[in-house]
Scaffold this motif. Sequence first.
Motif, PDB file in Angstrom:
ATOM      1  N   UNK A   1       0.833  -1.207   0.000  1.00 12.12           N
ATOM      2  CA  UNK A   1       0.000   0.000   0.000  1.00 12.12           C
ATOM      3  C   UNK A   1       0.863   1.250   0.000  1.00 12.12           C
ATOM      4  N   UNK A   2       1.942   1.241   0.799  1.00  9.47           N
ATOM      5  CA  UNK A   2       2.802   2.407   0.870  1.00  9.47           C
ATOM      6  C   UNK A   2       3.577   2.586  -0.440  1.00  9.47           C
TER       7      UNK A   2
ATOM      8  N   UNK B   1      -4.213   5.844   0.009  1.00 10.88           N
ATOM      9  CA  UNK B   1      -3.434   4.607   0.102  1.00 10.88           C
ATOM     10  C   UNK B   1      -2.490   4.624   1.305  1.00 10.88           C
ATOM     11  N   UNK B   2      -1.901   5.764   1.598  1.00 11.03           N
ATOM     12  CA  UNK B   2      -1.011   5.865   2.759  1.00 11.03           C
ATOM     13  C   UNK B   2      -1.793   5.663   4.061  1.00 11.03           C
ATOM     14  N   UNK B   3      -2.993   6.210   4.134  1.00  9.28           N
ATOM     15  CA  UNK B   3      -3.841   5.991   5.309  1.00  9.28           C
ATOM     16  C   UNK B   3      -4.195   4.510   5.444  1.00  9.28           C
ATOM     17  N   UNK B   4      -4.502   3.878   4.341  1.00  8.57           N
ATOM     18  CA  UNK B   4      -4.789   2.449   4.372  1.00  8.57           C
ATOM     19  C   UNK B   4      -3.561   1.641   4.768  1.00  8.57           C
TER      20      UNK B   4
ATOM     21  N   UNK C   1      -4.431  -4.842  10.312  1.00  9.21           N
ATOM     22  CA  UNK C   1      -4.632  -5.958   9.399  1.00  9.21           C
ATOM     23  C   UNK C   1      -5.884  -5.856   8.551  1.00  9.21           C
ATOM     24  N   UNK C   2      -6.372  -4.638   8.311  1.00 12.44           N
ATOM     25  CA  UNK C   2      -7.481  -4.452   7.368  1.00 12.44           C
ATOM     26  C   UNK C   2      -7.334  -3.110   6.671  1.00 12.44           C
ATOM     27  N   UNK C   3      -7.965  -3.004   5.488  1.00 12.43           N
ATOM     28  CA  UNK C   3      -8.008  -1.726   4.789  1.00 12.43           C
ATOM     29  C   UNK C   3      -9.458  -1.321   4.598  1.00 12.43           C
ATOM     30  N   UNK C   4      -9.653  -0.052   4.269  1.00 13.21           N
ATOM     31  CA  UNK C   4     -10.986   0.490   4.066  1.00 13.21           C
ATOM     32  C   UNK C   4     -11.212   0.773   2.585  1.00 13.21           C
TER      33      UNK C   4
END
Length: 111
Positions: free
Chosen positions: A33-34, A63-66, A74-77
């Motif tokens: 993600x980063x 993406x950086x927040x995710x 261990x999850x993304x939004x």
Amino acid sequence: MIPKNDRKLNKEFNRCSSKTTFVKVGKESHIDYMDEALSDLNSAEKEENEKWAITKAYQALFLACNALLVKELGFYSKDHGCVIVALLRHGIVTEEKLAKISAMLEEKKKL
């Protein structure tokens, strides 16, 4: 809009959770993600069209927040508003930090 108190923050987090906004992934994928965020930011810096530069920079921020969510929880939004709610709800980003970021952005707009 950012919830103004803990009760509203919890209510909004539960709303986000109930609509399958959050997707469980391995914490090690925060690097991906980063990397993608940095790639989008690099692309934004090279973009000649201001509208598209802003769009790319916004996507990089999302993406950086995710990446933070993935690394810590261990999850993304999938939802742009819910990513902020989750960061606040889990104390990854504090309201004070968010206020400082908002102030910096307001100063930037004046330039």
